[in-house]
Design a protein around this motif. Structure first.
Motif, mmCIF file in Angstrom:
data_model
loop_
_atom_site.group_PDB
_atom_site.id
_atom_site.type_symbol
_atom_site.label_atom_id
_atom_site.label_comp_id
_atom_site.label_asym_id
_atom_site.label_seq_id
_atom_site.Cartn_x
_atom_site.Cartn_y
_atom_site.Cartn_z
ATOM 1 N N PHE A 29 0.829 -1.208 0.000
ATOM 2 C CA PHE A 29 0.000 0.000 0.000
ATOM 3 C C PHE A 29 0.862 1.256 0.000
ATOM 4 C CE2 PHE A 29 -2.351 3.370 2.134
ATOM 5 C CZ PHE A 29 -3.582 3.332 1.506
ATOM 6 N N PHE A 30 1.844 1.324 0.914
ATOM 7 C CA PHE A 30 2.653 2.536 1.044
ATOM 8 C C PHE A 30 3.757 2.632 -0.004
ATOM 9 C CE2 PHE A 30 0.587 2.821 5.150
ATOM 10 C CZ PHE A 30 0.362 4.186 5.242
ATOM 11 N N ALA A 31 3.933 1.570 -0.798
ATOM 12 C CA ALA A 31 4.877 1.675 -1.910
ATOM 13 C C ALA A 31 4.292 2.474 -3.064
ATOM 14 C CB ALA A 31 5.276 0.277 -2.391
ATOM 15 N N VAL A 32 2.947 2.502 -3.167
ATOM 16 C CA VAL A 32 2.350 3.157 -4.332
ATOM 17 C C VAL A 32 1.486 4.372 -3.990
ATOM 18 C CG1 VAL A 32 0.269 1.728 -4.440
ATOM 19 C CG2 VAL A 32 1.205 2.689 -6.541
ATOM 20 N N ILE A 33 0.715 4.328 -2.896
ATOM 21 C CA ILE A 33 -0.231 5.414 -2.623
ATOM 22 C C ILE A 33 0.464 6.776 -2.471
ATOM 23 C CG2 ILE A 33 -1.848 6.314 -0.898
ATOM 24 C CD1 ILE A 33 -3.072 4.294 -2.807
ATOM 25 N N PRO A 34 1.602 6.885 -1.757
ATOM 26 C CA PRO A 34 2.250 8.203 -1.689
ATOM 27 C C PRO A 34 2.737 8.708 -3.049
ATOM 28 C CG PRO A 34 3.062 6.770 0.064
ATOM 29 C CD PRO A 34 2.283 5.905 -0.880
ATOM 30 N N LEU A 35 2.935 7.789 -4.005
ATOM 31 C CA LEU A 35 3.434 8.185 -5.323
ATOM 32 C C LEU A 35 2.332 8.643 -6.268
ATOM 33 C CD1 LEU A 35 6.041 5.350 -6.023
ATOM 34 C CD2 LEU A 35 6.421 7.588 -4.964
ATOM 35 N N VAL A 36 1.077 8.380 -5.905
ATOM 36 C CA VAL A 36 -0.025 8.763 -6.782
ATOM 37 C C VAL A 36 -0.028 10.273 -7.020
ATOM 38 C CG1 VAL A 36 -2.546 8.874 -6.990
ATOM 39 C CG2 VAL A 36 -1.452 6.771 -6.205
ATOM 40 N N THR A 37 0.085 11.033 -5.927
ATOM 41 C CA THR A 37 0.117 12.497 -6.061
ATOM 42 C C THR A 37 1.363 12.946 -6.815
ATOM 43 O OG1 THR A 37 -1.095 12.726 -3.986
ATOM 44 C CG2 THR A 37 0.068 14.669 -4.791
ATOM 45 N N VAL A 38 2.515 12.338 -6.478
ATOM 46 C CA VAL A 38 3.771 12.706 -7.136
ATOM 47 C C VAL A 38 3.672 12.492 -8.647
ATOM 48 C CG1 VAL A 38 6.225 12.146 -7.334
ATOM 49 C CG2 VAL A 38 5.134 12.173 -5.077
ATOM 50 N N HIS A 39 3.129 11.338 -9.052
ATOM 51 C CA HIS A 39 3.090 10.998 -10.482
ATOM 52 C C HIS A 39 2.037 11.798 -11.240
ATOM 53 C CE1 HIS A 39 3.150 8.666 -14.154
ATOM 54 N NE2 HIS A 39 1.851 8.373 -14.010
ATOM 55 N N PHE A 40 0.797 11.787 -10.734
ATOM 56 C CA PHE A 40 -0.293 12.367 -11.519
ATOM 57 C C PHE A 40 -0.349 13.895 -11.427
ATOM 58 C CE2 PHE A 40 -1.710 7.969 -11.068
ATOM 59 C CZ PHE A 40 -2.073 7.686 -12.382
ATOM 60 N N VAL A 41 0.033 14.448 -10.269
ATOM 61 C CA VAL A 41 0.031 15.913 -10.137
ATOM 62 C C VAL A 41 1.375 16.485 -10.566
ATOM 63 C CG1 VAL A 41 -0.246 17.853 -8.551
ATOM 64 C CG2 VAL A 41 -1.700 15.826 -8.303
ATOM 65 N N GLY A 42 2.460 15.992 -9.897
ATOM 66 C CA GLY A 42 3.787 16.530 -10.200
ATOM 67 C C GLY A 42 4.298 16.148 -11.567
ATOM 68 N N GLY A 43 4.020 14.893 -12.003
ATOM 69 C CA GLY A 43 4.556 14.423 -13.273
ATOM 70 C C GLY A 43 3.668 14.701 -14.467
ATOM 71 N N LEU A 44 2.362 14.467 -14.337
ATOM 72 C CA LEU A 44 1.447 14.604 -15.475
ATOM 73 C C LEU A 44 0.653 15.905 -15.468
ATOM 74 C CD1 LEU A 44 0.044 10.938 -15.750
ATOM 75 C CD2 LEU A 44 2.030 11.961 -16.886
ATOM 76 N N GLY A 45 0.729 16.657 -14.375
ATOM 77 C CA GLY A 45 0.067 17.953 -14.332
ATOM 78 C C GLY A 45 -1.424 17.906 -14.061
ATOM 79 N N TRP A 46 -1.929 16.790 -13.514
ATOM 80 C CA TRP A 46 -3.335 16.749 -13.137
ATOM 81 C C TRP A 46 -3.556 17.674 -11.943
ATOM 82 C CZ3 TRP A 46 -5.704 11.146 -13.395
ATOM 83 C CH2 TRP A 46 -5.377 10.564 -14.633
#
Length: 398
Positions: A29-46
């Protein structure tokens, strides 16, 4: 008449399987959930709001279904629901790894939430069923430690995998639930309910009508309001004192102390305090730690308060679960554990909103101690409420 001799605590294969699976579940769970914001907001600009909606609906789905997951376990047994939950969580996280649009991400997150709702309460019921009465606090402590170890190692694994891409991190997290599925499939017995008709909505209704248990569950909302502050008010103060990098040592101290000290601390508490008094004292310790944060003018002082806070929280979980098992009829363990999830769901939701609101109000009124003093009062009232709610709780049955 002499009391029956309690066998020594030697974890069985089923217990070791539950401990290992709990580590895998929390780590994944903690391997991926903290990265959701990093990837989709920080990386993809959502937008942050869209990701907040996804994560919030996932949690709401999981907490809502947890109530019913426990009741279903009383009808068909805990193992099928736990395994089904692992399958759905695997598919949900794999779906998140391949998400390229908001509807797909939301559907995958909701699927992961459904999986969590299926295995949460049945897992606690299974721990209770395979553990001797006198060893339940110790067993819940060990599973909590394994979860905290997963909570520490999961983000480190996710961060290490992020250079390989979010998809890789998501698939590794999904595979952790697949491994947990295999471990529990091999080690956990299928415990068929003695009274198959006892569970379901009738089991939840029985838990709701149980005045003593209902009081216990409702009063615990106050504690979960406090426990969520590590993610809200405490994190905001840490960032104010030491910048964005403060979150790593903050969570490191909290989870690290739990890994190192929870089991020996519980052994010590078990020796000298009845379970209900241990819970009341632990909630008061959490409240005191939050109150002292009003006077923490440096990051080091704040970490000292967090250490005190962690000592309290690591006692609360196993004692609360032990008391839930003690209050529940043996044929309705799942229903009672499911009903008890109401306190976490309501307390966590209210605490998230209230913590931020209190910090904002304190800044606006130039009274920065406001959130901490308010939280201390809430904790004090909760500990008094628990003393009242548990006044007729029997000692452990032999």
């Amino acid at each position: 008449m002499t009391a029956a001799r309690v066998p020594p605590f030697r974890p069985s294969g089923a217990q070791l399987g539950l401990i290992a699976a709990n580590f895998l579940m929390w780590g994944g769970f903690f391997a991926v959930i903290p990265l959701v914001t990093v990837h989709f907001v920080g990386g993809l600009g959502w937008t942050a709001a869209s990701i907040g909606l996804v994560l919030g609906l996932r949690q709401l789905t999981q907490q809502g279904l947890t109530v019913f997951g426990g009741a279903w376990a009383d009808r068909i047994g805990a193992k099928p629901l736990i395994l089904a939950g692992c399958v759905l969580r695997t598919l949900g996280f794999a779906g998140m790894a391949y998400s390229a649009s908001f509807p797909v991400l939301l559907a995958a997150a909701l699927l992961a939430g459904v999986g969590g709702g299926l295995f949460d309460a049945p897992k606690n019921a299974a721990i209770t069923a395979v553990t001797h009465l006198e060893h339940r606090t110790r067993m819940f402590s060990l599973t909590s430690m394994s979860g905290n170890l997963g909570m520490v190692s999961g983000p480190l694994l996710g961060a290490a995998l992020l250079p390989l891409g979010f998809r890789t991190a998501g698939l590794v997290a999904a595979s952790a639930y697949l491994v947990a599925l295999v471990v529990l499939g091999l080690t956990l017995p299928h415990m068929r309910p003695d009274q198959p008709r006892a569970g379901g909505l009738s089991g939840l209704a029985t838990a709701a009508r149980d005045v003593r248990f209902r009081r216990f569950t409702l009063v615990l909302i106050g504690y979960f309001l406090l426990s969520t502050q590590i993610n809200v008010a405490v994190t905001l103060k840490a960032i104010a004192l030491a910048g964005p990098g403060a979150t790593a040592p903050l969570y490191g101290v909290s989870a690290g102390l739990s890994v190192l000290l929870q089991y020996p601390l519980l052994r010590l508490v078990e020796r000298y305090l009845p379970t209900r008094w241990a819970l009341v004292g632990a909630v008061l310790l959490v409240a005191s730690a939050l109150g002292l944060m009003a006077f923490a003018s440096s990051f080091a002082a704040l970490l000292g308060c967090v250490a005190l806070y962690s000592l309290g929280t690591m006692i609360v979980y196993p004692t609360q679960q032990t008391l839930t098992a003690r209050l529940a009829p043996p044929e309705l363990l799942g229903s009672y554990f499911g009903f008890s999830a109401i306190s976490l769901g309501v307390g966590g939701a209210v605490g998230s909103v209230l913590g931020g609101a209190l910090v904002d109000a304190g800044a606006r009124l130039q009274f920065t101690a406001l959130p901490w003093l308010t939280l201390f009062v809430v904790g004090l009232l909760t500990s008094l409420g628990l003393r009242w709610a548990l006044r007729e709780v029997p000692r452990a049955r032999r």
